[in-house]
Enzyme design. Structure first.
Site, PDB file in Angstrom:
ATOM      1  CG  ASN A  98       4.541  -4.751   6.803  1.00 21.46           C
ATOM      2  OD1 ASN A  98       5.352  -5.661   6.682  1.00 21.46           O
ATOM      3  ND2 ASN A  98       3.607  -4.790   7.726  1.00 21.46           N
ATOM      4  CB  CYS A 130      -0.738  -0.335   6.536  1.00 18.41           C
ATOM      5  SG  CYS A 130       1.012  -0.467   6.981  1.00 18.41           S
ATOM      6  CB  CYS A 136       2.923   3.120  10.515  1.00 20.56           C
ATOM      7  SG  CYS A 136       4.315   4.266  10.340  1.00 20.56           S
ATOM      8  NE  ARG A 137      -1.861   2.975   7.869  1.00 21.59           N
ATOM      9  CZ  ARG A 137      -2.511   3.209   6.739  1.00 21.59           C
ATOM     10  NH1 ARG A 137      -3.782   3.560   6.757  1.00 21.59           N
ATOM     11  NH2 ARG A 137      -1.899   3.078   5.574  1.00 21.59           N
ATOM     12  CB  SER A 138       0.033  -3.702   8.513  1.00 17.04           C
ATOM     13  OG  SER A 138       1.261  -3.384   7.919  1.00 17.04           O
ATOM     14  CG  ASP A 142       0.330   6.129   6.740  1.00 23.93           C
ATOM     15  OD1 ASP A 142       1.027   6.039   7.777  1.00 23.93           O
ATOM     16  OD2 ASP A 142       0.748   5.821   5.608  1.00 23.93           O
TER      17      ASP A 142
END
Length: 159
Positions: free
Chosen positions: A10, A7, A12-14, A126
Site C-alpha cells: 500500500n 497491492c 506504490c500501486r494501490s 510492482d
C-alpha cells in the site's frame, strides 16, 4: 459504490490507483456516489505515505498522493466495499485467503480486466525494486485500468 484498491504494501500501486480514481471521481462531481480507498496485504508500511518515487511520478501527472497513508487490508473490508480491485494474481489470492468467513470472490476484481490500451497485460507489476521506468509503466497501466473501471462503475450507479 465503494472501491478498495489492493497491492502488497500500500505504498506504490494501490495508493496510485486510489489517487487516480479519486481525481476521476472528483472531476466528474461523483464524490457522493463513489468512495475510494486503498490497502495493502502486508503491514510493513502501515501509517506511511506512499513511496516518494510514486508520489513524484504521480505528481508529474497531476495526482497528489501525499494525503494518503498506508493501511493493511482487513477481512471486514469485504463487508465495507462493493469492489476490491487487486493489482496482481498474488494479491487476488491473498485477499481471498485473508478475507476468511467474509471472503466473497465476486467482489474481488483484477485491474488487468479493465485495461483498455494494455489488453493482454497480466498485472500491474510492482515498481518498488526498480527504477523510474517501472513507476511510469505502473502509472500507465493503473490509469488505463482506472479508466475502464470508472466506465463500468458509472454504468452501474447510473443504472
Amino acid at each position: 459504490m465503494k472501491l478498495l484498491f489492493i497491492c502488497l504494501g500500500n505504498i506504490c500501486r494501490s495508493p496510485a490507483a486510489e489517487g487516480i480514481m479519486r481525481k476521476m471521481v472528483e472531476e466528474r462531481a461523483l464524490s457522493n456516489d463513489i468512495i475510494v480507498d486503498s490497502a495493502g496485504i502486508g503491514l510493513w508500511h502501515v501509517g506511511e505515505m506512499p513511496d516518494s518515487r510514486m508520489r513524484k511520478h504521480a505528481a508529474l501527472r497531476g495526482y497528489d498522493l501525499s494525503p494518503l497513508r498506508a493501511r493493511q487490508f482487513r477481512a471486514d473490508d469485504f463487508q465495507k466495499f462493493d469492489y476490491i480491485i487487486v493489482m496482481d494474481e498474488e494479491n487476488y489470492h491473498d485477499v481471498l485467503e485473508r478475507g476468511g468467513v467474509y471472503a466473497d470472490a465476486r467482489k474481488v476484481l483484477r485491474m488487468k480486466d479493465y485495461f483498455i490500451r494494455y489488453k493482454g497485460q497480466q498485472s500491474v507489476p510492482d515498481p518498488y525494486y526498480g527504477g523510474a521506468e517501472g513507476f511510469e509503466r505502473a502509472l500507465n497501466l493503473i490509469e488505463d485500468g482506472c479508466e475502464g473501471l470508472f466506465v463500468d462503475v458509472v454504468k452501474k450507479i447510473k443504472g
